[in-house]
Design an enzyme around this catalytic site. Structure first.
Site, mmCIF file in Angstrom:
data_model
loop_
_atom_site.group_PDB
_atom_site.id
_atom_site.type_symbol
_atom_site.label_atom_id
_atom_site.label_comp_id
_atom_site.label_asym_id
_atom_site.label_seq_id
_atom_site.Cartn_x
_atom_site.Cartn_y
_atom_site.Cartn_z
ATOM 1 N N GLN A 117 0.858 -1.188 0.000
ATOM 2 C CA GLN A 117 0.000 0.000 0.000
ATOM 3 C C GLN A 117 0.893 1.235 0.000
ATOM 4 O O GLN A 117 1.611 1.482 0.963
ATOM 5 C CB GLN A 117 -0.854 -0.049 1.271
ATOM 6 C CG GLN A 117 -1.699 1.159 1.546
ATOM 7 C CD GLN A 117 -2.175 1.165 3.002
ATOM 8 O OE1 GLN A 117 -1.746 0.335 3.808
ATOM 9 N NE2 GLN A 117 -3.025 2.093 3.356
ATOM 10 N N SER A 120 1.428 6.594 2.397
ATOM 11 C CA SER A 120 2.151 7.569 3.224
ATOM 12 C C SER A 120 3.362 8.135 2.513
ATOM 13 O O SER A 120 4.028 7.436 1.748
ATOM 14 C CB SER A 120 2.623 6.913 4.527
ATOM 15 O OG SER A 120 1.539 6.349 5.208
ATOM 16 N N GLU A 235 -8.513 -1.535 6.245
ATOM 17 C CA GLU A 235 -7.272 -1.688 7.008
ATOM 18 C C GLU A 235 -7.576 -1.718 8.506
ATOM 19 O O GLU A 235 -7.058 -2.541 9.250
ATOM 20 C CB GLU A 235 -6.336 -0.511 6.696
ATOM 21 C CG GLU A 235 -5.019 -0.577 7.451
ATOM 22 C CD GLU A 235 -4.015 0.473 6.966
ATOM 23 O OE1 GLU A 235 -4.458 1.544 6.492
ATOM 24 O OE2 GLU A 235 -2.812 0.215 7.072
ATOM 25 N N GLU A 368 -4.682 8.930 17.877
ATOM 26 C CA GLU A 368 -5.290 10.272 17.947
ATOM 27 C C GLU A 368 -6.247 10.475 16.766
ATOM 28 O O GLU A 368 -7.339 11.022 16.932
ATOM 29 C CB GLU A 368 -4.201 11.359 17.914
ATOM 30 C CG GLU A 368 -3.319 11.428 19.153
ATOM 31 C CD GLU A 368 -2.289 10.306 19.216
ATOM 32 O OE1 GLU A 368 -1.982 9.681 18.172
ATOM 33 O OE2 GLU A 368 -1.787 10.037 20.328
#
Ligand SMILES: Cc1cc2nc3c(=O)[nH]c(=O)nc-3n(C[C@H](O)[C@H](O)[C@H](O)COP(=O)(O)OP(=O)(O)OC[C@H]3O[C@@H](n4cnc5c(N)ncnc54)[C@H](O)[C@@H]3O)c2cc1C
Length: 399
Positions: A117, A120, A235, A368
């Site tokens: 994947q 990022s 995911e 978060e």
């Protein structure tokens, strides 16, 4: 859905599992043949359409298949190809053309072709929609340039799920496009990134003028954000939404360590701490079962973030407790020799599992960010401040 339908669906699934185990006994069948037969019977992802590894049934039946095949010693497609099975397969089935589904899903499931994947980047992780890698159209092809990072198993991958910016003048979410990219294509360079376990399970991936046929696009130009949401929602369920049997997995490991302690180690406060962790593990398991039962055919919803967030917190707490129970032995670590693992799933000892668990609250979206999703999309609380929402990506200030 009526009870009769549920019963007949379960019966069908059970009959097909019987057939699979009879015709391909796991003890005498190699993993690729077994998984290929599982795919052909529609037992790979039971909610996928017929002919593409599924039967078009509710995804909750996958649990029956997983449990029965696990008990019979069948191979795990997820363990062989975790990113492919958990995320890329569901994305290809939702967004791919018929040719792409036919070409990719079977070898992905059997593990003959590993997937990664490529989302990022150094400047965009949580804010993934702000990414900078570019895709420019050139006739019937697109040319990709840029850098991806933290790409799990890229060193083994045949195919990658790549998202690039194809329209810098659109607002950030609207200018993205997703592609299946050939990881062996000229211009793709994979470099290892070493983790604190000593291993390099993930990588940096550089794209320099990589040509991608237009037919490898998933969806249309500008659909990249919606395509990625399919991947990311799956995911979270793949990472945190599993429902192994009661008392199994990491909590079983720590219970074993407790049982092996001599009497002096088994004091009441330690037992109390162990029981609190056991109860958290059971509550998570039941929460995931409930979420699985509620899920209909299709993409999981934002509630997948609950399992992702709690499994990360719990794993970290369990392994921290485990190494504390082990005393000085908990500080011993076999070797920091750099290796390139064949899987992202192998934790052969508690010390390594402890180190690897620290990444659980980062990978697949940080804790978060999960809290933001739950606050906004499940509890309906006011949104995070987003100053770049209405601004073309090219006008957003960045380093
Ligand atoms: C083991 C591992 C495997 C991975 N595998 C892959 C992979 O295969 N493919 C891939 O594309 N990526 C992969 N990643 C990357 C992962 O998705 C990112 O690391 C993650 O999304 C966080 O992005 P970042 O590291 O850039 O941190 P940042 O986004 O820079 O975050 C830094 C800190 O700021 C906090 N933060 C950021 N935004 C907010 C906000 N809005 N509100 C509150 N807090 C916020 C974060 O929680 C974090 O604590 C992997 C990561 C790990 C650890």
């Amino acid at each position: 859905m009526s009870t009769t339908t549920v019963t007949s669906e379960e019966q069908l699934v059970n009959e097909l599992v019987d057939q699979l185990l009879k015709e391909f006994p796991p003890s005498s069948t190699d993993a690729i043949t077994f998984l290929g037969a599982q795919f052909d019977l529609g037992l790979a992802w039971v909610h996928f359409p017929k002919g593409h590894g599924g039967l078009g049934l509710s995804p909750r039946h996958q649990k029956i298949i997983g449990e029965r095949l696990g008990k019979a010693g069948g191979p795990s497609a997820y363990a062989r190809n975790p990113i492919g099975y958990g995320m890329c397969g569901p994305t290809v089935v939702e967004w791919g053309s018929d040719e792409q589904k036919k070409r990719y899903l079977r070898p992905l499931f059997t593990g003959e072709e590993i997937w990664c994947q490529l989302f990022s980047e150094p400047g965009s992780g949580s804010d993934f929609a702000g990414l900078s890698a570019k895709g420019i159209k050139d006739g019937e092809e697109w040319i990709a340039n840029g850098q991806k990072v933290w790409t799990t198993l890229a060193h083994l991958s045949r195919w990658g799920l790549l998202v690039v910016r194809t329209d810098p003048e659109a607002v950030k979410h609207a200018g993205l496009t997703a592609f299946v990219v050939d990881m062996h294509a000229p211009g793709v360079e994979v470099r290892p990134l070493r983790q604190m376990t000593g291993e390099a399970e993930f990588n940096e991936v550089y794209f320099t003028d990589v040509r991608i046929p237009e037919s490898e696009m998933l969806g249309k130009p500008g659909d990249g954000w919606r395509v990625s949401l399919t991947t990311l929602m799956n995911e979270r369920v793949a990472i945190g939404g599993t429902t192994p049997p009661r008392g199994s997995g990491p909590i079983a490991q720590v219970v074993k360590i407790w049982k092996d302690l001599d009497n002096s180690g088994q004091d009441e406060s330690t037992r109390d701490e162990l029981m609190k962790l056991w109860i958290r593990a059971e509550v998570l398991r039941l929460t995931n079962i409930r979420a699985g039962q509620m899920r209909k055919v299709g993409v999981p919803g934002p509630e997948g973030s609950i399992g992702k967030m709690e499994s990360a917190n719990l794993n970290k707490a369990i392994y921290e407790f485990a190494v504390n129970l082990m005393g000085p032995e908990g500080m011993l670590y076999g070797s920091y020799e750099m290796i390139r693992p064949e899987t992202a799933m192998g934790f052969e000892n508690i010390q390594k599992a402890f180190l690897r668990s620290r990444a659980n609250s980062i990978e697949g979206g940080t804790t978060e960010v999960m809290k933001n999703i739950l606050g906004e999309r499940v509890l309906g609380m006011p949104g995070d401040v987003r100053v770049d929402r209405e601004v073309p990506w090219s006008k957003v200030p960045r380093n």
